[in-house]
Scaffold this active site. Structure first.
Site, PDB file in Angstrom:
ATOM      1  N   GLU A  36       0.884  -1.168   0.000  1.00 34.44           N
ATOM      2  CA  GLU A  36       0.000   0.000   0.000  1.00 34.44           C
ATOM      3  C   GLU A  36       0.921   1.217   0.000  1.00 34.44           C
ATOM      4  O   GLU A  36       1.807   1.326   0.846  1.00 34.44           O
ATOM      5  CB  GLU A  36      -0.868  -0.016   1.268  1.00 34.44           C
ATOM      6  N   ARG A 261       5.157 -12.853   9.771  1.00 31.14           N
ATOM      7  CA  ARG A 261       5.812 -11.604   9.429  1.00 31.14           C
ATOM      8  C   ARG A 261       7.162 -11.536  10.132  1.00 31.14           C
ATOM      9  O   ARG A 261       7.409 -12.228  11.120  1.00 31.14           O
ATOM     10  CB  ARG A 261       4.937 -10.400   9.756  1.00 31.14           C
ATOM     11  N   LYS A 271       4.392   0.732   9.353  1.00 28.22           N
ATOM     12  CA  LYS A 271       4.498   2.009   8.660  1.00 28.22           C
ATOM     13  C   LYS A 271       3.869   3.135   9.465  1.00 28.22           C
ATOM     14  O   LYS A 271       4.333   4.260   9.424  1.00 28.22           O
ATOM     15  CB  LYS A 271       3.846   1.895   7.279  1.00 28.22           C
TER      16      LYS A 271
HETATM   17  P1  ATP Z   1       2.840  -2.374   8.058  1.00 23.94           P
HETATM   18  O1  ATP Z   1       2.186  -3.339   8.984  1.00 23.94           O
HETATM   19  O2  ATP Z   1       4.280  -2.153   8.297  1.00 23.94           O
HETATM   20  O3  ATP Z   1       2.112  -1.096   7.935  1.00 23.94           O
HETATM   21  P2  ATP Z   1       1.556  -3.451   5.825  1.00 23.94           P
HETATM   22  O4  ATP Z   1       1.302  -4.902   5.905  1.00 23.94           O
HETATM   23  O5  ATP Z   1       0.429  -2.561   6.089  1.00 23.94           O
HETATM   24  O6  ATP Z   1       2.819  -3.101   6.668  1.00 23.94           O
HETATM   25  P3  ATP Z   1       1.650  -3.399   3.022  1.00 23.94           P
HETATM   26  O7  ATP Z   1       2.080  -2.283   2.169  1.00 23.94           O
HETATM   27  O8  ATP Z   1       0.224  -3.739   3.048  1.00 23.94           O
HETATM   28  O9  ATP Z   1       2.170  -3.056   4.457  1.00 23.94           O
HETATM   29  O10 ATP Z   1       2.542  -4.673   2.757  1.00 23.94           O
HETATM   30  C1  ATP Z   1       2.868  -5.176   1.504  1.00 23.94           C
HETATM   31  C2  ATP Z   1       3.222  -6.629   1.651  1.00 23.94           C
HETATM   32  O11 ATP Z   1       4.312  -6.779   2.541  1.00 23.94           O
HETATM   33  C3  ATP Z   1       2.059  -7.408   2.229  1.00 23.94           C
HETATM   34  O12 ATP Z   1       1.909  -8.606   1.504  1.00 23.94           O
HETATM   35  C4  ATP Z   1       2.482  -7.672   3.641  1.00 23.94           C
HETATM   36  O13 ATP Z   1       1.956  -8.856   4.116  1.00 23.94           O
HETATM   37  C5  ATP Z   1       4.010  -7.721   3.527  1.00 23.94           C
HETATM   38  N1  ATP Z   1       4.617  -7.344   4.805  1.00 23.94           N
HETATM   39  C6  ATP Z   1       4.416  -6.199   5.495  1.00 23.94           C
HETATM   40  N2  ATP Z   1       5.113  -6.215   6.656  1.00 23.94           N
HETATM   41  C7  ATP Z   1       5.766  -7.402   6.693  1.00 23.94           C
HETATM   42  C8  ATP Z   1       6.644  -8.020   7.634  1.00 23.94           C
HETATM   43  N3  ATP Z   1       6.988  -7.415   8.778  1.00 23.94           N
HETATM   44  N4  ATP Z   1       7.123  -9.237   7.345  1.00 23.94           N
HETATM   45  C9  ATP Z   1       6.794  -9.857   6.186  1.00 23.94           C
HETATM   46  N5  ATP Z   1       5.976  -9.333   5.269  1.00 23.94           N
HETATM   47  C10 ATP Z   1       5.453  -8.123   5.502  1.00 23.94           C
HETATM   48 MG    MG Z   2      -1.370  -3.292   4.864  1.00 20.90          MG
END
Ligand code: ATP
Ligand code: MG
Length: 561
Positions: A36, A261, A271
């Protein structure tokens, strides 16, 4: 598509893919990385990138880069650009497969009408508070919305008018009609569309209704014919909805698979929090070298290869864990040890005058750029009567096992002479040591030890005063002072920030060969660690170096006592 060598070890997702290929369920593998664009990528995203692109490479399939841009309030073009830079830097190439959920807004809307026509979605007018009440709790079933029994015709009319902008923001939503008594809360008539007047970075003001994550995500996967949709464990409870939507819409049905994760010690990794650190100026920006962002790590001097190795090493599993930051730092050290040219840098200079070295004289020593890689060439190191050594390498009253400089002690200057400390000059007022007066052994230049001469145990780094380049050096330490902030339940993570995470040394000195070093170049300062030239220079226009990592894991040593 070209990929760097990612060695994806055996893992449960590979097993699933192997079975799907063997059974003929799929002929090839299509994955996607779906950020995102509401912030910069962090090291957790690197795990997902290596997994998704790595799987595609392993099976000669393809991996899409898809921006999950369904929330215009938080999303910006700056983030889209930064994400692309970071994925490329990590070494992955999505080729022509760059997509945006916003490209599918029309298709997604058509899916919404289809659900309405099938009697599987309805427009709900409940205000948000009531909707929350009606939802029930984990132990109590929810209540059906009074608007749930609207006719297909009425729902279609209202949905079209929502799209046409006839209603206020937040006044109505489109909901799936599933089961208000479902034990899984995600199935209690979840919201699919909301009314929101916000300018979207890509679609501008074309839309005033936006799909919710759960509606956009799986349907985008389906439109792109993704075979395996990999996401983190917190989406496990969303999988029944993911499946329900694909079934209800009778569309291509990708398989969602969840993995753990990545969490790292001594940092935060969401984020939302990283954005807070930036906005509240706890750090200098998303690319502050203390941040766990890919841009911060790059500026710090971490290499893409080291991060890929790290992602290989931690593997992919199904249980959440916190990985020690030193595991990542070890990968960085291993990589930099192979590629970083050596140099001498003095962080906290202490002047040394070699009293028996003639004032008008000077000479040059030659040293390899890398002890094990002659192909990297050599460097010349000037020497003269005045040199600087690091303050840490002198003790006025040293213990026996301190093999560096002290009164009447001898030490070897790296690649140079053996010197002996004859006199210690102090500031008469403060008592601070300001200079050492030493003599050199004329027979020992360039590392030579004449036969029969007493050896010296210590070798220290140094620079010649007349030739050294004055630089700024930034030493970084852990962002947080506790390993696992999640375990500090009563304390905001901002209270746990390490006040000593940055130390700026404004008057460090490096050997002259580094004067023309360019941003992003990394050197091993002998005995001290790896240092990377920062593109964002110092206020004084000096060259600035970020310490990437120390040579050894000093934290492990501390922990052992
Ligand atoms: P955050 O929790 O840091 O805000 P998010 O999951 O909202 O991260 P996205 O932009 O939606 O961020 O993530 C893009 C991809 O990266 C998704 O498939 C998500 O599952 C993966 N991802 C995000 N954080 C992690 C992590 N700590 N470990 C592994 N994969 C991750
Ligand atoms: Mg997300």
């Amino acid at each position: 598509m070209s990929h760097p060598p990612v060695q994806l070890g055996p893992n449960f997702i590979r097993n699933i893919v192997d079975e799907d290929l063997a059974s003929g369920k799929h002929k090839s593998v299509v994955t996607r990385f779906p950020p995102e664009p509401n912030g910069y990528l962090h090291i957790g995203h690197a795990k997902s990138i290596c997994l998704n692109f790595g799987l595609a490479a392993l099976y000669q399939g393809r991996c899409h880069l898809r921006f999950d841009d369904t929330n215009p309030v938080k999303e910006e073009q700056e983030y889209i650009d930064a994400i692309k830079t970071d994925v490329s830097w990590l070494g992955f190439d999505w080729g022509e497969n760059e997509y945006h959920a916003s490209d599918y807004f029309e298709a997604l809307y058509a899916f919404a009408e289809k659900l309405v026509e099938k009697g599987l979605a309805f427009v709900c007018d409940l205000p948000p508070e009531e909707m929350r009440e009606y939802r029930g709790t984990l132990t109590e079933p929810g209540k059906e919305s009074p608007y749930r029994s609207r006719t297909v015709g009425e729902n279609l009319d209202l949905l079209r008018r929502m799209r046409a902008g006839e209603f206020d923001d937040g006044s109505r939503v489109l909901r799936a009609k599933i089961d208000m008594a479902a034990p899984n809360m995600n199935l209690r008539d979840p919201v699919l569309y909301r009314i929101l007047r916000a300018t979207h970075p890509r679609t501008g003001d074309a839309w005033c209704i936006y799909p919710m994550y759960d509606f956009a995500h799986g349907q985008s996967d389906s439109l792109e014919q993704i075979t395996h949709s990999l996401c983190t464990l917190e989406f496990q409870d969303h999988r029944p909805l993911y499946d329900w939507l694909c079934e209800a819409l009778e569309i291509y049905h990708p398989q969602q698979i969840e993995f753990a994760r990545l969490n790292l010690t001594y940092t935060v990794m969401s984020k939302r929090r990283l954005l807070e650190l930036v906005n509240e100026k706890h750090v200098s920006g998303w690319d502050d070298p203390r941040m766990p962002t890919l841009s911060g790590m790059r500026r710090r001097g971490f290499t893409a290869a080291a991060i890929r190795t790290f992602c290989e090493r931690i593997g992919v599993g199904k249980s959440d864990s916190v990985i020690d930051m030193s595991t990542l730092e070890d990968c960085v050290r291993e990589d930099l040890d192979q590629i970083a040219p050596r140099a001498m840098g003095v962080l906290r200079p202490l002047k040394v005058t070699i009293t028996n070295y003639p004032e008008a004289q000077s000479e040059e020593f030659t040293a390899p750029k890398h002890p094990k890689k002659p192909e990297m060439g050599s460097r010349t190191i000037p020497f003269g009567r005045e040199i600087y050594v690091d303050r840490d390498d002198f003790m006025e009253d040293p213990p026996k096992n301190f093999f560096r400089l002290g009164p009447d002690r001898e030490v070897r200057l790296r690649y140079g002479y053996i010197i002996r400390c004859d006199e210690v000059i102090k500031d008469p007022v403060s008592g601070e040591v300001t200079e050492l007066r030493c003599s050199y052994d004329t027979e020992t230049g360039g590392g030579v030890l004449p036969e029969g001469r007493k050896k010296v145990k210590g070798i220290i780094h140094w620079v010649a005063a007349a030739h050294a380049v004055s630089v700024e050096v930034r030493l970084y330490d852990r962002l947080l002072s506790v390993a696992d902030p999640a375990s500090e339940k009563d304390r905001d993570y901002r209270e746990l920030l390490n006040p000593e995470s940055l130390e700026v040394l404004a008057d460090a000195l490096v050997e002259p060969g580094l004067a023309s070093a360019e941003a992003g170049e990394t050197f091993q300062f002998e005995r001290l660690g790896y240092f990377c030239v920062d593109g964002k220079g110092s206020q004084s226009d000096k060259l600035a170096f970020n310490r990437t990592v120390t040579l050894r894991d000093t934290w492990a040593k501390l922990a052992k006592g």
